[in-house]
Motif scaffolding. Structure first.
Motif, mmCIF file in Angstrom:
data_model
loop_
_atom_site.group_PDB
_atom_site.id
_atom_site.type_symbol
_atom_site.label_atom_id
_atom_site.label_comp_id
_atom_site.label_asym_id
_atom_site.label_seq_id
_atom_site.Cartn_x
_atom_site.Cartn_y
_atom_site.Cartn_z
ATOM 1 N N ILE A 167 79.586 89.150 17.439
ATOM 2 C CA ILE A 167 80.912 88.526 17.341
ATOM 3 C C ILE A 167 81.118 87.522 18.475
ATOM 4 N N LYS A 168 80.082 87.305 19.255
ATOM 5 C CA LYS A 168 80.080 86.272 20.301
ATOM 6 C C LYS A 168 81.116 86.495 21.399
ATOM 7 N N CYS A 169 81.257 87.736 21.836
ATOM 8 C CA CYS A 169 82.169 88.009 22.944
ATOM 9 C C CYS A 169 81.511 87.669 24.280
ATOM 10 N N GLY A 170 80.179 87.700 24.309
ATOM 11 C CA GLY A 170 79.481 87.315 25.540
ATOM 12 C C GLY A 170 79.438 88.388 26.609
ATOM 13 N N ARG A 171 79.806 89.608 26.263
ATOM 14 C CA ARG A 171 79.768 90.657 27.288
ATOM 15 C C ARG A 171 78.329 90.945 27.711
ATOM 16 N N ARG A 178 77.768 78.075 21.114
ATOM 17 C CA ARG A 178 77.984 79.384 21.711
ATOM 18 C C ARG A 178 77.185 80.416 20.927
ATOM 19 N N LYS A 226 73.358 81.850 26.779
ATOM 20 C CA LYS A 226 74.741 81.781 26.309
ATOM 21 C C LYS A 226 74.908 80.766 25.194
#
Lengths: 447, 435
Positions: B346-350, B371, B365
């Motif tokens: 979901i591309k939260c980048g955590r 993204r 990233k």
């Protein structure tokens, strides 16, 4: 309640006192502490969070939500106001479903974004309700700036300039400040006089003087201002609306939805405002939705929105469309009004269906026609300049600006609905007003 | 599915007992627990008269999630504050009415043989099934030389256990405190003293919170606080480890263990059993949700057993123990790499934040300028942190590299041979292969 929903024509007092007060109460009341904490916990504190870039004012949303989750609402509010001094109103009126909440990764994950707008309201309410203004202005630098219009763009610009040490004088054509926040938003989105309170709260920064009932081109000119001020910011909005002409054999006029919404905002007693039994609103934007929903809330029996294209083309978001239909509004798409007739004392609006020509992409009127009863017709097909000032270079009928919100005229900046950049949203106006203030400051100190 | 449990010869219709604690303090509660379906109870700890007193302010502190889910709890309550005879009378009638349920009596009296000698016949007279010696309570009673004050000194554990065993015919369980350095020593001492089983863990000494207005630890009694005993879901990992250590210790392996500590669902219970517990005891979950959770515990365990074709509780006991080992024996030739399922992402980048800021800079990233997050195999050490922080289940997984594949990080071919630290060249004391 002297009339009912079924009373013919355009009459007032269709509902009971309780019904009016329920209908126009806060549509989305603030979160309780517990609700806010649970909702804040849903935020993932994303890396380089997509919600931030989706916000025209680029509020650090994950940070303010984390501050809420640690019971630091005041700090959360400060995080919001640092970027958007009208964060209180934006929390109420932003179409978050097409901005931050659309970008929220939880929207992608489960179709249920973090309720950023309501969390923002929770944070901003926490200090605005205590009437705490969290900023102090820099030492006065002796420079004076003129701001035309006290809407979101003008207020945001003025506040930032004041913080930077400028004296600001606002020229406002109306008797109240706030622009569309005061005159243009559905009543149930800004209850308890919030727009006026927000202006008072914002002015606590000091150094901002508002001159009311001063209209550009009538009471003063840009050239006059340029002589007495170090810089000018124009945030005058759009004063005129697009009109529609329909063949008519009656004396019925087509009313302006913008005026209707403004009247509704200024009224204290909803029962005094007449509304038709059958109301038709022409248009597909937020103004059309606001006019239609509020007609329904005022007690109209049937309210119909007529839009010439399909639902996907409406500029009002899906959420707003759903809000309207849930209130009982009917949306008819792919139709245009052609004429008004009076038959047996009843006004009938005739319409033609439309379709988009595949090759040219142009809208085509079809032979199929229909008619609906229409005691009252509102037109909501867009706003425009009444007389675009010819001193400025323009684009699409609006003042042309560059990335720093500067116009083609020396020492004049502009932002909000009157410029050619960005969407016509409160939050966009705030961003442009703020950025123009920074640009003005940069330009002055570099001289 | 038959969940019939037999622990030290004590039979119960399922392996879920209520631990010695407020839920088992009196007949009223215990009857309701049995009606709800609990397999047994360990009656709240009895002491000598005059009965002790409790504070009259709050007895519990808590750690909550933002949705008020109780994650951990601590208490400063003492042993039963009711006269001894009342408890004994109630135990007797309850046991008589529920002969198929386990009723074990928890005891805590001063460290003198006479005290134990005096109370044991009275408990036997109730016809309860067994005894649990409370050497675990870390608060209040320990200041008086009881509870964990005994449990922290292996010699005392052995001595008191021996007194008890030589003065009663009843099976004896010794309840251990986790507030020690090495759980194996108190466990060995208990068995040396003749204990039939150990139960663990008792609560962990703790301060759950400090009130930042009054600067008092909580729960606060008139502006002062004291450490309490921590329990609930938060302590389960501690308990699982300690249970496994006793189950694996050559001196105590195959001894009976009653598993306690944060058992909240059937799954927790199955894990305790797999690590060597013969049954489990529950308290916080029952205090949080009421006795009704027993239906979930029993149906869940029995459903899982059916799926796994396990026919009795005893088959589960210790099933995971052969797989618990020391770090030095882990296979260093086993290579895995994280991989991100782009359809689930979901591309939260955590994962990026944790890897970039605190781990091995092994996640990008962007993907083709957009993204997006992707693992860099050349950098990934398979630490698992990306999986730990990812909010989407199964979005990031670990892929085992097949023997013969190249580990792009080291450039070496993955071997199908097992090799551990004991033979690693970097180990100064590695065992050299015979020439």
């Amino acid at each position: 309640m002297s009339n009912t929903k079924l009373s013919p024509g355009i009459v007032s007092s269709r509902l009971s006192k309780e019904e009016y007060s329920n209908n126009f109460s806060d549509a989305y009341p603030g979160f309780t502490d517990y609700e806010a904490k649970v909702e804040a916990d849903r935020c993932y504190f994303c890396y380089d969070a997509p919600c931030i870039s989706a916000c025209p004012t680029e509020i650090n949303i994950p940070l303010f939500i984390r501050q809420i989750s640690t019971e630091m609402e005041e700090e959360a509010a400060k995080t919001i106001f640092d970027q958007n001094i009208l964060g209180g109103m934006c929390a109420r009126v932003c179409p978050t479903e097409t901005l931050c909440e659309e970008a929220c990764v939880r929207e992608a994950a489960e179709g249920k974004p973090v309720k950023i707008g309501r969390l923002q309201r929770y944070a901003t309410d926490s200090i605005m309700s205590q009437n705490i203004h969290p900023y102090i202005r820099n030492e006065n630098n002796g420079k004076k700036i003129a701001v035309i219009g006290s809407g979101p763009a003008g207020l945001a610009c003025s506040h930032r300039l004041s913080m930077l040490g400028y004296d600001v004088e606002i020229f406002e054509s109306k008797s109240k400040a706030g622009g569309l926040n005061e005159y243009g938003i559905a009543t149930y989105k800004s209850v308890d006089n919030f727009a006026a309170k927000e202006v008072d709260w914002l002015l606590k920064i000091g150094g901002i003087k508002i001159n009311h009932n001063k209209t550009l081109g009538v009471d003063f000119s840009i050239d006059e201002l340029r002589k007495s001020y170090d810089a000018i910011f124009i945030g005058c909005g759009l004063q005129d609306t697009n009109k529609i002409s329909i063949d008519s054999n009656t004396d019925q006029s087509i009313e302006d939805a913008v005026d209707f919404i403004a009247d509704l905002r200024q009224i204290n007693d909803f029962s005094s405002l007449p509304i038709g039994r059958n109301v038709v609103v022409i248009g597909g934007g937020m103004t059309a939705i606001d006019a239609a929903v509020q007609s329904q809330l005022l007690g109209a029996e049937k309210v119909t929105i007529i839009y010439r294209r399909n639902l996907e083309n409406m500029s009002a978001s899906k959420k707003e469309q759903n809000n309207a239909t849930s209130k009982g509004v009917k949306i008819i798409t792919n139709a245009i009004p052609t004429s008004i007739n009076k038959q047996n004392g009843v006004h009938k609006l005739s319409l033609s269906y439309t379709e988009v020509e595949k090759q040219s992409g142009k809208l085509k009127e079809l032979d199929q026609k229909f008619s609906i009863e229409a005691d009252q017709i509102f037109c909501a097909i867009g706003q425009k300049f009444n007389n675009l000032l010819d001193v400025f270079k323009s684009n699409k009928g609006k003042i042309m600006i560059d990335e720093s919100c500067k116009t083609s005229v020396e020492n004049v900046w502009a932002g909000g609905d009157c410029v050619d950049q960005g969407e016509d949203l409160t939050v966009t106006a705030v961003a442009q007003g703020r950025d123009a203030a920074e640009a003005i400051h940069k330009s002055i100190i570099s001289k | 599915m038959n969940l019939q449990s037999e622990f030290l010869g004590i039979k119960s219709p399922n392996p879920f007992w209520l631990a010695s604690a407020p839920p088992t303090d009196k007949e009223y509660n215990v009857r309701r627990a049995f009606e709800a379906g609990w397999g047994g109870v360990v009656w709240k700890t009895l002491g000598l008269d005059p009965n002790i007193v409790n504070v009259n302010g709050p007895r519990y502190g808590a750690v909550w999630g933002p949705d008020r889910r109780l994650l951990g709890m601590n208490n400063i309550e003492l042993i039963t504050d009711r006269p001894l005879q009342i408890n004994l009378d109630e135990i007797k009638v309850v046991k008589k009415d529920y002969p198929d349920r386990a009723v074990v009596v928890s005891l805590m009296v001063p460290c003198e043989e006479e005290c134990w000698k005096s109370i044991l016949p009275k408990v036997e007279e109730t016809e309860a099934d067994g005894l649990e010696l409370n050497f675990g309570c870390p608060h209040g009673m320990s200041e008086r030389g009881m509870g964990s004050a005994v449990g922290q000194v292996p010699d005392y554990i052995e001595m008191v256990t021996r007194w008890v065993k030589s003065n009663t015919r009843m099976p004896v369980i010794v309840k251990l405190t986790p507030n020690i350095t090495d759980i194996r020593y108190p466990a060995r001492a208990a068995f040396k003293g003749g204990a039939d089983a150990v139960s663990l863990i008792n609560t962990v000494a703790s301060i759950v919170s400090v009130n930042l207005d009054t600067f008092s630890p909580e729960p606060s009694i008139n502006g002062k606080g004291t450490h309490g005993g921590y329990c609930g879901p938060a302590v389960k990992p501690i308990a699982l480890n300690l249970v496994s250590q006793i189950a694996r210790d050559p001196e105590t392996q195959n001894k009976d263990i009653s598993g306690i500590g944060g058992v909240t669902t059937w799954r927790d219970a199955a894990e305790f059993l797999a690590l060597g517990a013969g049954n489990v005891q529950v308290c916080t979950a029952a205090m949080t949700y009421g006795f009704g959770i027993i239906s979930e515990l029993t149906s869940g365990l029995s459903n899982w057993m059916k799926k796994k074709e396990i026919n009795s509780i005893s088959e589960i006991v210790g099933k995971a123990i052969p797989n618990v080992t020391e770090w030095q024996y882990l296979n260093l030739n086993h290579v895995t790499k994280a991989q991100i399922d782009q359809d689930l992402c979901i591309k939260c980048g955590r994962c990026y934040a944790v890897c970039e800021d605190t781990s091995h800079q092994a996640i990008t990233k962007t993907i083709n300028g957009e993204r997006g997050f992707e693992v860099i195999d050349e950098e990934c050490v398979a630490c698992n942190m990306c999986i730990n922080v990812c909010p989407v289940e199964n979005c990031i997984t670990m892929r085992d590299l097949e023997p013969g594949e190249i580990d792009k990080r080291t450039g070496q071919t993955v071997s199908d041979k097992y090799a551990n630290w004991t033979t690693h060249p970097n180990n100064p004391s590695s065992i050299k292969a015979a020439e």
